[in-house]
Design a protein around this motif. Structure first.
Motif, mmCIF file in Angstrom:
data_model
loop_
_atom_site.group_PDB
_atom_site.id
_atom_site.type_symbol
_atom_site.label_atom_id
_atom_site.label_comp_id
_atom_site.label_asym_id
_atom_site.label_seq_id
_atom_site.Cartn_x
_atom_site.Cartn_y
_atom_site.Cartn_z
ATOM 1 N N ARG A 32 12.085 -23.211 -24.621
ATOM 2 C CA ARG A 32 13.281 -22.370 -24.774
ATOM 3 C C ARG A 32 14.391 -22.855 -23.837
ATOM 4 O O ARG A 32 15.560 -22.884 -24.202
ATOM 5 N N HIS A 37 17.408 -21.385 -28.393
ATOM 6 C CA HIS A 37 16.743 -20.314 -29.139
ATOM 7 C C HIS A 37 15.525 -20.819 -29.912
ATOM 8 O O HIS A 37 15.565 -21.858 -30.541
ATOM 9 N N ILE A 38 14.444 -20.028 -29.870
ATOM 10 C CA ILE A 38 13.244 -20.305 -30.667
ATOM 11 C C ILE A 38 13.205 -19.283 -31.793
ATOM 12 O O ILE A 38 13.330 -18.084 -31.559
ATOM 13 N N SER A 40 11.332 -17.201 -33.627
ATOM 14 C CA SER A 40 9.995 -16.593 -33.557
ATOM 15 C C SER A 40 9.447 -16.237 -34.937
ATOM 16 O O SER A 40 8.271 -16.458 -35.214
ATOM 17 N N SER A 152 9.570 -14.475 -22.061
ATOM 18 C CA SER A 152 10.133 -14.498 -20.702
ATOM 19 C C SER A 152 9.788 -13.220 -19.929
ATOM 20 O O SER A 152 9.488 -13.269 -18.742
#
Length: 191
Positions: A32, A37-38, A40, A152
């Motif tokens: 990340r 941005h990942i 999801s 996170s």
């Protein structure tokens, strides 16, 4: 259709230990940081599809190659054994290195639905009903999605020590499952 709660829990725990989404939080956080941005939703959905398709097509693929399920399950027990050793001892026997982007690759494949997961799915197929495995896959993908979304926060909450403890605990569970899988299928090799 034979939905069995005990089987779903057992298979779910095995997959949770093999996928090791909590143990991969440091990798996800690093990806990340490097790539932004990942996605999801996309990563979770693709990983789930890969696992479900492989669950049903993998056995036919094996028979096409000429390998029986017992042989694959015994081989899978060795893979699980070494994955468990990695988790418990904190050593690196094998890991895919270097990620160029944080999209489908490397998160959906090979981080979530990697070689260990594929081997585990076919090994589990020799012992459990397919519908229970599919439910366990779906439950794990929901959990993977939740962890990806809040990686996170989880990292801050558990800290390095907490992540290490979780990883080692699931390593021991995975080691016990590897031994059980080996014992259940090794007789089938000699019949």
């Amino acid at each position: 259709m034979e939905l069995n709660f005990k089987e779903i829990i057992t298979v779910g725990m095995v997959l949770f230990a093999v996928i090791d989404i909590v143990g991969t939080i440091p990798i996800i956080v690093d990806l990340r940081t490097k790539h932004g941005h990942i996605e999801s939703e996309k990563a979770s959905l693709v990983a789930g599809i890969i696992m479900i398709v492989f669950l049903f097509v993998g056995e036919e693929l094996l028979s096409f190659i000429g390998i029986d399920v017992h042989s694959f399950a015994v081989a899978g027990s060795f893979v699980l054994f070494f994955l468990a050793l990695e988790m418990i001892l904190g050593i690196r026997i094998y890991r895919d290195e270097g990620a160029s982007s944080a999209s489908i690759v490397p998160i959906a494949f090979p981080l979530i639905a990697g070689a260990g997961t594929m081997t585990t799915l076919l090994s589990l197929r020799s012992q459990y009903h397919a519908e229970n495995i599919v439910v366990a896959i779906v439950l794990n993908i929901i959990l993977v999605y939740a962890v990806l979304k809040s990686s996170s926060q989880i990292e801050r909450m558990l800290g390095k020590t907490g992540l290490g403890v979780v990883r080692k605990a699931f390593g021991v569970v995975l080691l016990a499952i590897a031994v059980k899988l080996f014992a259940a299928n090794v007789k089938g090799l000699f019949m």
